[in-house]
Structures are given as C-alpha cells and as structure tokens.
Design a protein around this motif. Structure first.
Motif, PDB file in Angstrom:
ATOM      1  N   ASP A  17       0.816  -1.216   0.000  1.00 22.33           N
ATOM      2  CA  ASP A  17       0.000   0.000   0.000  1.00 22.33           C
ATOM      3  C   ASP A  17       0.851   1.269   0.000  1.00 22.33           C
ATOM      4  OD1 ASP A  17      -2.459   1.220  -0.224  1.00 22.33           O
ATOM      5  OD2 ASP A  17      -2.807   1.319   1.925  1.00 22.33           O
ATOM      6  N   SER A  42       1.870   2.715  -3.071  1.00 23.46           N
ATOM      7  CA  SER A  42       1.635   3.453  -4.311  1.00 23.46           C
ATOM      8  C   SER A  42       0.259   3.060  -4.854  1.00 23.46           C
ATOM      9  CB  SER A  42       2.745   3.160  -5.326  1.00 23.46           C
ATOM     10  OG  SER A  42       2.742   1.805  -5.693  1.00 23.46           O
ATOM     11  N   PRO A  43      -0.208   3.760  -5.883  1.00 24.68           N
ATOM     12  CA  PRO A  43      -1.535   3.449  -6.411  1.00 24.68           C
ATOM     13  C   PRO A  43      -1.645   2.002  -6.902  1.00 24.68           C
ATOM     14  CG  PRO A  43      -0.761   5.538  -7.284  1.00 24.68           C
ATOM     15  CD  PRO A  43       0.397   4.914  -6.570  1.00 24.68           C
ATOM     16  N   ASN A  44      -2.865   1.476  -6.789  1.00 25.10           N
ATOM     17  CA  ASN A  44      -3.105   0.134  -7.307  1.00 25.10           C
ATOM     18  C   ASN A  44      -3.620   0.227  -8.747  1.00 25.10           C
ATOM     19  OD1 ASN A  44      -6.034   0.310  -7.352  1.00 25.10           O
ATOM     20  ND2 ASN A  44      -5.984   0.091  -5.134  1.00 25.10           N
ATOM     21  N   GLU A  79      -6.801   2.245  -9.287  1.00 27.88           N
ATOM     22  CA  GLU A  79      -6.607   3.693  -9.154  1.00 27.88           C
ATOM     23  C   GLU A  79      -5.984   4.280 -10.415  1.00 27.88           C
ATOM     24  OE1 GLU A  79      -6.145   4.079  -4.325  1.00 27.88           O
ATOM     25  OE2 GLU A  79      -4.451   3.291  -5.479  1.00 27.88           O
ATOM     26  N   TYR A  80      -5.127   3.509 -11.079  1.00 29.63           N
ATOM     27  CA  TYR A  80      -4.575   3.973 -12.353  1.00 29.63           C
ATOM     28  C   TYR A  80      -5.650   4.045 -13.438  1.00 29.63           C
ATOM     29  CZ  TYR A  80       0.311   4.068 -10.914  1.00 29.63           C
ATOM     30  OH  TYR A  80       1.502   4.384 -10.311  1.00 29.63           O
ATOM     31  N   ALA A 111      -7.411   7.250 -12.848  1.00 27.34           N
ATOM     32  CA  ALA A 111      -6.557   8.356 -13.277  1.00 27.34           C
ATOM     33  C   ALA A 111      -6.535   8.468 -14.801  1.00 27.34           C
ATOM     34  CB  ALA A 111      -5.130   8.161 -12.744  1.00 27.34           C
TER      35      ALA A 111
END
Length: 86
Positions: free
Chosen positions: A11, A13-15, A18-19, A22
């Motif tokens: 946990d 950085s983004p998973n 989440e990308y 984005a």
C-alpha cells in the motif's frame, strides 16, 4: 504499482484500479479543452472527482462476485467563458 496490504501489497503506491480512474481523468482532461475550443469557448480550468465501488472479495476469487467495478462515478466542474466567433 502496488496493492493494499489485505490484497498482499504494501500500500505504498496506487493500485491498478486507481490507475484506471486516473486514466479516465486524463482522457477527459485532454478532450474537454479540445471540445471547448471547437465550440468557441475560452477554456480556463477543470476539476475532476472520480470514485468507484469495488468488492475486493471478487478480486480474491470469491465465486459469484465480479472482480470489476460495480459502479464508477465521474464528476467534473469546468470553468469556461463563452466567446462567439462573429
């Protein structure tokens, strides 16, 4: 790229999900100014808020549960001034 601790990650950085959110924001961030220009608007800014509902039990392979988003919401607030081309 990472995953939450409960999914075996750290946990930090983004998973991947989440990308995906984005990327949705990025696509709209490119298209909104282009459409505004085509429509004769002076584009001054945009804010995004993206949210999703995801049952992580589906990611863990629980039968009958989807590993995909159950729901995703995308809200934008744009700032533009209409200028007519005469």
């Amino acid at each position: 790229m990472d995953e939450p601790v409960e999914l075996g990650g750290t946990d930090t950085s983004p998973n991947p999900i989440e990308y995906v959110a984005a990327a949705l924001n990025g696509c709209n961030g490119v298209m909104i100014p282009l459409v505004a220009q085509e429509m004769g608007f002076t584009f001054t800014g945009v804010d995004f808020k993206t949210s999703g509902i995801l049952d992580t039990r589906g990611l863990m392979g629980e039968e009958g549960l989807s590993p995909n988003f159950q729901k995703i919401g995308f809200h934008k607030q744009r700032k533009a001034k209409r200028e007519f081309n005469n």
